[in-house]
Design an enzyme around this catalytic site. Structure first.
Site, PDB file in Angstrom:
ATOM      1  CG  ASP A   1     -45.853 -12.689 -18.094  1.00 56.83           C
ATOM      2  OD1 ASP A   1     -44.956 -11.945 -18.533  1.00 56.83           O
ATOM      3  OD2 ASP A   1     -46.838 -12.242 -17.462  1.00 56.83           O
ATOM      4  CB  SER A   2     -42.566 -11.794 -22.728  1.00 49.86           C
ATOM      5  OG  SER A   2     -41.368 -12.343 -22.208  1.00 49.86           O
ATOM      6  CG  ASP A  55     -42.661 -13.084 -15.416  1.00 51.18           C
ATOM      7  OD1 ASP A  55     -42.925 -12.554 -14.323  1.00 51.18           O
ATOM      8  OD2 ASP A  55     -42.787 -12.500 -16.518  1.00 51.18           O
ATOM      9  CE  LYS A  85     -40.561 -10.340 -14.444  1.00 49.89           C
ATOM     10  NZ  LYS A  85     -41.962  -9.834 -14.517  1.00 49.89           N
ATOM     11  CD  GLU A 112     -46.607  -8.313 -14.994  1.00 53.17           C
ATOM     12  OE1 GLU A 112     -47.643  -7.625 -14.943  1.00 53.17           O
ATOM     13  OE2 GLU A 112     -46.150  -8.773 -16.050  1.00 53.17           O
ATOM     14  CD  GLU A 155     -42.338  -3.912 -18.873  1.00 53.53           C
ATOM     15  OE1 GLU A 155     -42.390  -4.842 -18.051  1.00 53.53           O
ATOM     16  OE2 GLU A 155     -42.744  -4.011 -20.046  1.00 53.53           O
TER      17      GLU A 155
HETATM   18  O1  KIV Z   1     -42.155 -11.294 -19.290  1.00 52.31           O
HETATM   19  C1  KIV Z   1     -41.160 -10.609 -19.494  1.00 52.31           C
HETATM   20  O2  KIV Z   1     -40.457 -10.788 -20.483  1.00 52.31           O
HETATM   21  C2  KIV Z   1     -40.854  -9.553 -18.526  1.00 52.31           C
HETATM   22  C3  KIV Z   1     -39.733  -8.645 -18.728  1.00 52.31           C
HETATM   23  C4  KIV Z   1     -39.173  -8.312 -19.976  1.00 52.31           C
HETATM   24  C5  KIV Z   1     -39.248  -7.883 -17.579  1.00 52.31           C
HETATM   25  O3  KIV Z   1     -41.528  -9.447 -17.550  1.00 52.31           O
END
Ligand code: KIV
Length: 268
Positions: free
Chosen positions: A41-42, A80, A110, A112, A178
């Site tokens: 989600d970055s 994510d 993934k 959180e 993290e």
């Molecule tokens: O969203 C992301 O990029 C992340 C990580 C870098 C672990 O959650």
């Protein structure tokens, strides 16, 4: 690569994971032999111009995941799950996660994590959705916790170890840690059988993850625990300026970039 292959690699060789948000980047990451590609989600702050990851939608992650999955041959592709796509209504969360496998061809998701994701992890794993947990700094909670290093006192470190064990017990196939002190990274890795994937969590984790934008040098600056291994930003700036200058000076397009048809000479 499947969840089972990642589990089996734990303790054998370091596991590699990188983010990717589009097909050409995923193709390169996959060809380099990276084990897992996270459609993080970055994407929100790195590619979509948001100030944080919070506005990222399920549709945005789904579309990027589908692009990455089309390009990746061997790597495990993880979607994510964005803020509020889980954590409120559990049936809706299962549906959102399932969509990533069913419609975007992801190999897992993934989440959180926190106390609220233990039962969700159990439910997803039972129906065949591999789950990677994520503890320590969880940016989706930045309004509550800030973007600070987590687990810096004994009680917080104990909480992380306890939650990590509960997610392992619920069926998570691996765990991202993290921005925690390296000794907390080592303690969690020691406590779990499933692989830990660290980002700013020290060298004792079973694997490492970074955002691809930082690794290739596309983002402006890197987090203190990250590292640029290239300067793609500089290369892009040079190429874009080179194009602009060549058009303005008349150097581009040159003879070899143009073609002529005799039949249309009579137009004038
Ligand atoms: O969203 C992301 O990029 C992340 C990580 C870098 C672990 O959650």
């Amino acid at each position: 690569m499947r969840a089972k292959d990642i589990r089996e690699k734990a303790g054998e060789e370091p596991i590699t994971m990188l983010t990717a948000y589009d097909a050409p980047t995923a193709e390169l990451v996959d060809a380099a032999g990276v084990d897992m590609i996270l459609v993080g989600d970055s994407i929100g702050n790195l590619r979509l111009g948001y100030e944080s990851t919070l506005p990222v939608t399920v549709d945005e992650i789904e579309s990027a995941t589908a692009a990455v999955a089309r390009a990746a041959q061997d790597a495990m592709v993880l979607a994510d799950m964005p803020f509020l796509s889980f954590g409120a209504d559990e049936d809706e969360a299962v549906e959102n996660c399932g969509r990533m496998l069913k419609e975007a061809d992801a190999d897992g998701v993934k989440l959180e994590s926190g106390p609220h994701t233990v039962e969700l992890t159990r439910r997803l794993t039972r129906i065949g959705v591999p789950v990677q947990a994520h503890l320590g700094l969880t940016p989706q909670r930045e309004n509550e916790t800030g973007l600070f290093r987590q687990g810096t006192d004994e009680e917080a470190a104990r909480r992380i170890v306890d939650l990590a064990e509960r997610h392992e017990d619920a069926g998570a196939f691996s765990l991202v840690l993290e921005h925690v002190p390296a000794n907390v990274g080592a303690a969690v890795s020691e406590a779990l059988d499933i692989p830990t994937i660290g980002i700013g969590a020290g060298p004792e984790c079973d694997g490492q993850v970074l955002t691809v934008d930082e690794v290739i040098g596309l983002s402006e600056g890197v987090a203190p625990f990250s590292k640029a291994f290239g300067d793609v930003r500089g290369e892009m700036q040079d190429a874009i300026s080179g194009y602009k200058d060549a058009v303005e000076s008349g150097e581009f397009p040159a003879e070899e970039h143009s073609h002529y048809e005799e039949d249309v000479d009579d137009l004038y």
